[in-house]
Design a protein around this motif. Structure first.
Motif, PDB file in Angstrom:
ATOM      1  N   SER A  75       0.850  -1.297   0.114  1.00 12.27           N
ATOM      2  CA  SER A  75       0.086   0.013   0.172  1.00 12.27           C
ATOM      3  C   SER A  75       0.789   1.270  -0.013  1.00 12.27           C
ATOM      4  N   ILE A  76       1.973   1.151   0.430  1.00 12.80           N
ATOM      5  CA  ILE A  76       3.115   2.404   0.230  1.00 12.80           C
ATOM      6  C   ILE A  76       3.620   2.735  -1.142  1.00 12.80           C
ATOM      7  N   PRO A  77       3.315   3.887  -1.476  1.00  9.05           N
ATOM      8  CA  PRO A  77       3.717   4.224  -2.950  1.00  9.05           C
ATOM      9  C   PRO A  77       5.012   4.116  -2.851  1.00  9.05           C
ATOM     10  N   PHE A  78       5.961   3.528  -4.006  1.00  9.35           N
ATOM     11  CA  PHE A  78       7.249   3.298  -4.144  1.00  9.35           C
ATOM     12  C   PHE A  78       7.988   4.716  -3.791  1.00  9.35           C
ATOM     13  N   ILE A  79       7.445   5.704  -4.122  1.00 14.14           N
ATOM     14  CA  ILE A  79       8.380   6.932  -4.198  1.00 14.14           C
ATOM     15  C   ILE A  79       8.258   7.418  -2.666  1.00 14.14           C
ATOM     16  N   ILE A  80       7.460   7.167  -2.017  1.00 15.69           N
ATOM     17  CA  ILE A  80       7.490   7.244  -0.485  1.00 15.69           C
ATOM     18  C   ILE A  80       8.580   6.517   0.001  1.00 15.69           C
ATOM     19  N   THR A 100      23.544   0.688  -6.957  1.00 10.33           N
ATOM     20  CA  THR A 100      23.493  -0.410  -5.787  1.00 10.33           C
ATOM     21  C   THR A 100      22.770   0.081  -4.550  1.00 10.33           C
ATOM     22  N   ALA A 101      22.911   1.377  -4.422  1.00  7.10           N
ATOM     23  CA  ALA A 101      21.928   1.613  -3.361  1.00  7.10           C
ATOM     24  C   ALA A 101      20.362   1.714  -3.529  1.00  7.10           C
ATOM     25  N   ALA A 102      20.156   1.719  -5.070  1.00  4.45           N
ATOM     26  CA  ALA A 102      18.687   1.412  -5.342  1.00  4.45           C
ATOM     27  C   ALA A 102      18.365   0.326  -5.184  1.00  4.45           C
ATOM     28  N   THR A 171      12.495   1.316 -11.537  1.00  8.37           N
ATOM     29  CA  THR A 171      13.943   1.528 -11.692  1.00  8.37           C
ATOM     30  C   THR A 171      13.945   3.031 -12.495  1.00  8.37           C
ATOM     31  N   ALA A 172      12.849   3.184 -13.273  1.00  8.85           N
ATOM     32  CA  ALA A 172      12.927   4.437 -13.865  1.00  8.85           C
ATOM     33  C   ALA A 172      12.475   5.573 -12.724  1.00  8.85           C
ATOM     34  N   MET A 173      11.650   5.088 -11.789  1.00  2.00           N
ATOM     35  CA  MET A 173      11.077   5.898 -10.775  1.00  2.00           C
ATOM     36  C   MET A 173      12.376   6.126  -9.754  1.00  2.00           C
ATOM     37  N   ALA A 174      12.902   5.205  -9.572  1.00  2.00           N
ATOM     38  CA  ALA A 174      14.270   5.349  -8.470  1.00  2.00           C
ATOM     39  C   ALA A 174      15.400   6.362  -9.298  1.00  2.00           C
ATOM     40  N   GLY A 175      15.541   6.330 -10.640  1.00  2.00           N
ATOM     41  CA  GLY A 175      16.306   7.060 -11.315  1.00  2.00           C
ATOM     42  C   GLY A 175      16.094   8.589 -10.990  1.00  2.00           C
ATOM     43  N   ALA A 176      14.886   8.929 -10.898  1.00  4.91           N
ATOM     44  CA  ALA A 176      14.461  10.299 -10.612  1.00  4.91           C
ATOM     45  C   ALA A 176      15.170  10.842  -9.414  1.00  4.91           C
ATOM     46  N   ILE A 177      15.399  10.175  -8.650  1.00  9.08           N
ATOM     47  CA  ILE A 177      15.933  10.593  -7.154  1.00  9.08           C
ATOM     48  C   ILE A 177      17.642  10.265  -7.159  1.00  9.08           C
ATOM     49  N   ALA A 179      19.322   7.350  -8.590  1.00 10.57           N
ATOM     50  CA  ALA A 179      19.473   5.874  -8.653  1.00 10.57           C
ATOM     51  C   ALA A 179      20.269   5.793  -9.962  1.00 10.57           C
ATOM     52  N   GLY A 180      20.588   6.591 -10.958  1.00  9.68           N
ATOM     53  CA  GLY A 180      21.093   6.205 -11.968  1.00  9.68           C
ATOM     54  C   GLY A 180      20.184   5.464 -13.140  1.00  9.68           C
ATOM     55  N   GLY A 181      20.605   5.086 -14.177  1.00  6.46           N
ATOM     56  CA  GLY A 181      19.773   4.299 -15.180  1.00  6.46           C
ATOM     57  C   GLY A 181      19.252   5.155 -16.126  1.00  6.46           C
ATOM     58  N   LEU A 182      18.177   4.557 -16.833  1.00  2.00           N
ATOM     59  CA  LEU A 182      17.351   5.329 -17.870  1.00  2.00           C
ATOM     60  C   LEU A 182      16.262   6.531 -17.544  1.00  2.00           C
ATOM     61  N   GLY A 183      16.057   6.229 -16.241  1.00  2.00           N
ATOM     62  CA  GLY A 183      15.032   6.898 -15.700  1.00  2.00           C
ATOM     63  C   GLY A 183      15.891   8.330 -15.079  1.00  2.00           C
ATOM     64  N   ASN A 184      16.959   8.121 -14.668  1.00  2.00           N
ATOM     65  CA  ASN A 184      17.853   9.255 -14.504  1.00  2.00           C
ATOM     66  C   ASN A 184      18.299  10.168 -15.334  1.00  2.00           C
ATOM     67  N   LEU A 185      18.554   9.209 -16.520  1.00  2.00           N
ATOM     68  CA  LEU A 185      19.150  10.245 -17.722  1.00  2.00           C
ATOM     69  C   LEU A 185      17.967  11.004 -18.347  1.00  2.00           C
ATOM     70  N   ALA A 186      16.835  10.199 -18.432  1.00  2.00           N
ATOM     71  CA  ALA A 186      15.418  11.101 -18.870  1.00  2.00           C
ATOM     72  C   ALA A 186      15.123  12.053 -18.212  1.00  2.00           C
TER      73      ALA A 186
END
Length: 226
Positions: A75-80, A100-102, A171-177, A179-186
């Motif tokens: 029930s906990i949103p992933f971003i939270i 790795t932290a992600a 992983t894309a959502m984690a990249g926004a804060i 974490a690296g990856g394609l989400g972070n690049l985008a």
């Protein structure tokens, strides 16, 4: 063709190596999260089925406790959750930034979702087959490995595919804060710097990963169905 690419995707051409590195980072996060969360989620899902109301090892206390924990975590949103477990992430990895932290929040976020998926997959196993195994004197452990996991394999592959597709999105959502990856690049290079072509190509690569995952799972399901 080259001129069209230069016209519509100028920033992508300048960031070719970053796209390669970001794709590798995304695959790294997906692979290790899938392995760790896959093992723990499968174990948890099997326990839920075995100790459930119709399970071979009925235990209402254990089942109710696990079910409530899973429901709360789901029930906990992933971003939270990313923010909530930062102290745990820092304790385990020494940092809260990087691929790795992600893995820490990704694993914690995926386990309850996958456990519930595994539970649903194993509940699809024909009860008659389970009863036949019990009548032949098969032990509970034998039923789990020889009946549940074997008979439920096509369903397990199907829910694993759903989980991996969901994981790619996480992983894309984690990249926004960070974490690296394609989400972070985008986000950092595409959205924040108004480089729309970077965001588009990063999204397309993510879609390719999703379609590839779906194709592999469909192939495996056809080979294991009987």
């Amino acid at each position: 063709m080259q001129s069209l690419i230069q016209q519509y995707f100028p920033n992508v051409l300048l960031l070719k190596q970053e796209f390669i590195n970001s794709t590798i980072e995304t695959l790294y996060m997906v692979f290790w999260t899938a392995i760790i969360a896959g093992i723990l989620g499968t174990l948890l899902g099997v326990i839920l089925v075995a100790t459930g109301p119709e399970g071979i090892l009925k235990n209402s206390v254990l089942y109710n406790i696990l079910e409530k924990i899973i429901n709360i975590c789901r029930s906990i949103p992933f971003i939270i959750m990313l923010a909530l477990i930062q102290p745990i992430t820092r304790f385990l990895t020494g940092t809260t930034i990087g691929t790795t932290a992600a893995l820490v929040p990704l694993v914690i976020g995926v386990i309850p979702f996958f456990a519930r998926q595994i539970e649903n997959a194993l509940l699809e196993v024909d009860p008659g087959v389970i009863e036949a195994a019990e009548s032949m004197g098969t032990s509970p452990l034998g039923i789990i490995f020889r009946v549940y996991l074997v008979e439920g394999l096509p369903s397990i592959i199907r829910v694993s595919s759903v989980t991996i597709i969901n994981l790619i999105g996480l992983t894309a959502m984690a990249g926004a804060i960070g974490a690296g990856g394609l989400g972070n690049l985008a986000i950092t290079r595409g959205y924040n710097r108004f480089q729309t072509d970077v965001t588009i190509v990063a999204t397309l690569i993510i879609l390719v990963l999703v379609f590839a995952s779906q194709f592999i799972s469909n192939t495996l399901i056809k080979k294991t169905s009987h």
